[in-house]
Motif scaffolding. Structure first.
Motif, mmCIF file in Angstrom:
data_model
loop_
_atom_site.group_PDB
_atom_site.id
_atom_site.type_symbol
_atom_site.label_atom_id
_atom_site.label_comp_id
_atom_site.label_asym_id
_atom_site.label_seq_id
_atom_site.Cartn_x
_atom_site.Cartn_y
_atom_site.Cartn_z
ATOM 1 N N ALA A 269 0.835 -1.202 0.000
ATOM 2 C CA ALA A 269 0.000 0.000 0.000
ATOM 3 C C ALA A 269 0.870 1.252 0.000
ATOM 4 C CB ALA A 269 -0.914 0.008 1.216
ATOM 5 N N VAL A 270 0.355 2.307 -0.597
ATOM 6 C CA VAL A 270 1.015 3.610 -0.610
ATOM 7 C C VAL A 270 0.179 4.567 0.228
ATOM 8 C CG1 VAL A 270 1.786 5.541 -2.021
ATOM 9 C CG2 VAL A 270 1.995 3.202 -2.895
ATOM 10 N N GLU A 271 0.739 5.037 1.317
ATOM 11 C CA GLU A 271 0.012 5.990 2.152
ATOM 12 C C GLU A 271 -0.028 7.342 1.460
ATOM 13 O OE1 GLU A 271 0.068 6.458 6.791
ATOM 14 O OE2 GLU A 271 1.584 7.812 5.943
ATOM 15 N N ILE A 272 -1.228 7.902 1.363
ATOM 16 C CA ILE A 272 -1.427 9.186 0.695
ATOM 17 C C ILE A 272 -1.561 10.321 1.697
ATOM 18 C CG2 ILE A 272 -2.925 10.490 -0.875
ATOM 19 C CD1 ILE A 272 -1.411 8.210 -2.209
ATOM 20 N N ALA A 273 -2.215 10.061 2.847
ATOM 21 C CA ALA A 273 -2.466 11.117 3.825
ATOM 22 C C ALA A 273 -2.430 10.546 5.230
ATOM 23 C CB ALA A 273 -3.820 11.784 3.559
ATOM 24 N N ARG A 274 -2.195 11.442 6.187
ATOM 25 C CA ARG A 274 -2.049 11.030 7.586
ATOM 26 C C ARG A 274 -2.268 12.242 8.484
ATOM 27 N NH1 ARG A 274 1.900 12.426 4.944
ATOM 28 N NH2 ARG A 274 1.853 10.490 3.755
ATOM 29 N N ASN A 275 -2.391 12.011 9.774
ATOM 30 C CA ASN A 275 -2.299 13.073 10.776
ATOM 31 C C ASN A 275 -1.649 12.490 12.018
ATOM 32 O OD1 ASN A 275 -4.337 11.613 12.040
ATOM 33 N ND2 ASN A 275 -5.897 13.204 11.868
ATOM 34 N N GLY A 276 -1.738 13.190 13.139
ATOM 35 C CA GLY A 276 -1.064 12.720 14.329
ATOM 36 C C GLY A 276 -1.714 11.523 14.988
ATOM 37 N N VAL A 277 -2.916 11.151 14.547
ATOM 38 C CA VAL A 277 -3.623 10.021 15.143
ATOM 39 C C VAL A 277 -3.446 8.752 14.326
ATOM 40 C CG1 VAL A 277 -5.904 9.135 15.818
ATOM 41 C CG2 VAL A 277 -5.310 11.525 16.243
ATOM 42 N N CYS A 278 -3.538 8.858 13.009
ATOM 43 C CA CYS A 278 -3.490 7.646 12.207
ATOM 44 C C CYS A 278 -3.271 7.962 10.735
ATOM 45 C CB CYS A 278 -4.774 6.828 12.371
ATOM 46 S SG CYS A 278 -6.275 7.688 11.870
ATOM 47 N N SER A 279 -3.007 6.913 9.974
ATOM 48 C CA SER A 279 -3.009 6.991 8.524
ATOM 49 C C SER A 279 -4.423 7.343 8.072
ATOM 50 C CB SER A 279 -2.572 5.636 7.946
ATOM 51 O OG SER A 279 -2.687 5.631 6.544
ATOM 52 N N GLN A 280 -4.535 8.237 7.078
ATOM 53 C CA GLN A 280 -5.848 8.743 6.691
ATOM 54 C C GLN A 280 -6.278 8.331 5.287
ATOM 55 O OE1 GLN A 280 -8.120 10.466 8.431
ATOM 56 N NE2 GLN A 280 -6.943 10.588 10.315
ATOM 57 N N ALA A 281 -5.340 7.916 4.454
ATOM 58 C CA ALA A 281 -5.713 7.467 3.107
ATOM 59 C C ALA A 281 -4.568 6.655 2.530
ATOM 60 C CB ALA A 281 -6.035 8.652 2.191
ATOM 61 N N PHE A 282 -4.924 5.604 1.787
ATOM 62 C CA PHE A 282 -3.910 4.804 1.113
ATOM 63 C C PHE A 282 -4.484 4.274 -0.195
ATOM 64 C CE2 PHE A 282 -6.233 1.547 3.472
ATOM 65 C CZ PHE A 282 -6.279 0.466 2.601
ATOM 66 N N THR A 283 -3.586 3.961 -1.101
ATOM 67 C CA THR A 283 -3.967 3.284 -2.334
ATOM 68 C C THR A 283 -3.222 1.950 -2.399
ATOM 69 O OG1 THR A 283 -2.230 4.363 -3.629
ATOM 70 C CG2 THR A 283 -4.387 5.421 -3.598
ATOM 71 N N VAL A 284 -3.863 0.998 -3.065
ATOM 72 C CA VAL A 284 -3.242 -0.293 -3.320
ATOM 73 C C VAL A 284 -3.877 -0.825 -4.605
ATOM 74 C CG1 VAL A 284 -4.856 -1.462 -1.743
ATOM 75 C CG2 VAL A 284 -2.720 -2.596 -2.403
#
Length: 234
Positions: free
Chosen positions: A152-167
């Motif tokens: 998977a490629v993580e696209i977005a995140r914040n201080g709590v968790c990963s917020q978006a990914f593509t696969v």
């Protein structure tokens, strides 16, 4: 006409803005409800998921239950993960929303764990690709987070968790791009207001904020759907 399958895990989350945008993009959207309203307190229902190869797009939505709570929902979440895995292997795009994104991650060899704290309300994200997943603000209502699957490629995140990914041709988002006023009203009336207060937030203020910004939120939903269809699910 292309066919999209929208998987509603509970009766409180109809995702109207998402359905409307997919319809505008030429999809015939079929909605399937997993747990009917009368079984909300006892969600261990049996559900036969269709063959994903019969569809052009699969959209598993959010859920008040946790992906890994097999005691509560194992009767249907295990076959759902198998269906999502089969979709990925067949090249059928999946757009997983909140629980749906966590389920996609778990189906493909990742996992789900508790977040260090819940995210309830509007949240901005750090994004590597704002044309695909913008910074928001996005509406959040979750207590869990995914563990990214291999590849998977993580696209977005914040201080709590990963917020978006593509696969592959699929994408998972942790937030609720489909939020609108009727959906949030459903959540708050059916126990969500107590959860919001327990987190130190004001549910009335949260709802009023969405009333003010609903048009902009629906616009962000449409942009996300467009970018997913044009850049990921191709």
């Amino acid at each position: 006409m292309r066919r999209a399958l929208l998987i509603m895990h509970d009766h409180l989350s109809p995702a109207d803005p998402l359905v409307a945008r997919l319809t505008e993009r030429g999809y015939a959207v079929a909605q399937r409800l997993v747990v009917p309203g009368e079984r909300h307190a006892t969600p261990d229902v049996a559900f036969d998921f269709p063959d994903p190869r019969d569809w052009d797009l699969i959209i598993p939505l959010g859920s008040p239950w946790a992906v890994d709570d097999l005691a509560a929902i194992g009767t249907w979440v295990t076959p759902e993960l198998a269906m999502l895995r089969k979709a990925h292997e067949a090249g059928v795009p999946v757009l997983g929303v909140c629980f749906g994104g966590q389920a996609l991650a778990a189906a493909l060899g990742g996992g789900v764990e508790r977040s260090p704290r819940p995210e309830l309300g509007w949240v901005t994200v750090e994004t590597d690709d704002p044309a695909l997943v913008g910074p928001g603000p996005w509406f959040q209502f979750h207590y869990d987070r995914w563990i990214l699957p291999p590849g998977a490629v993580e696209i977005a995140r914040n201080g709590v968790c990963s917020q978006a990914f593509t696969v592959g041709r699929s994408m998972g988002v942790q937030f609720h791009p489909e939020i609108n006023v009727p959906q949030l009203e459903n959540w708050l009336v059916h126990g969500g207001a107590d959860l919001v207060r327990a987190a130190g937030r004001d549910p009335d203020a949260m709802l009023e904020s969405l009333r003010r910004d609903e048009a902009a939120a629906i616009g962000r939903c449409g942009a996300l759907v467009d970018a997913f269809l044009e850049r990921v699910a191709v």
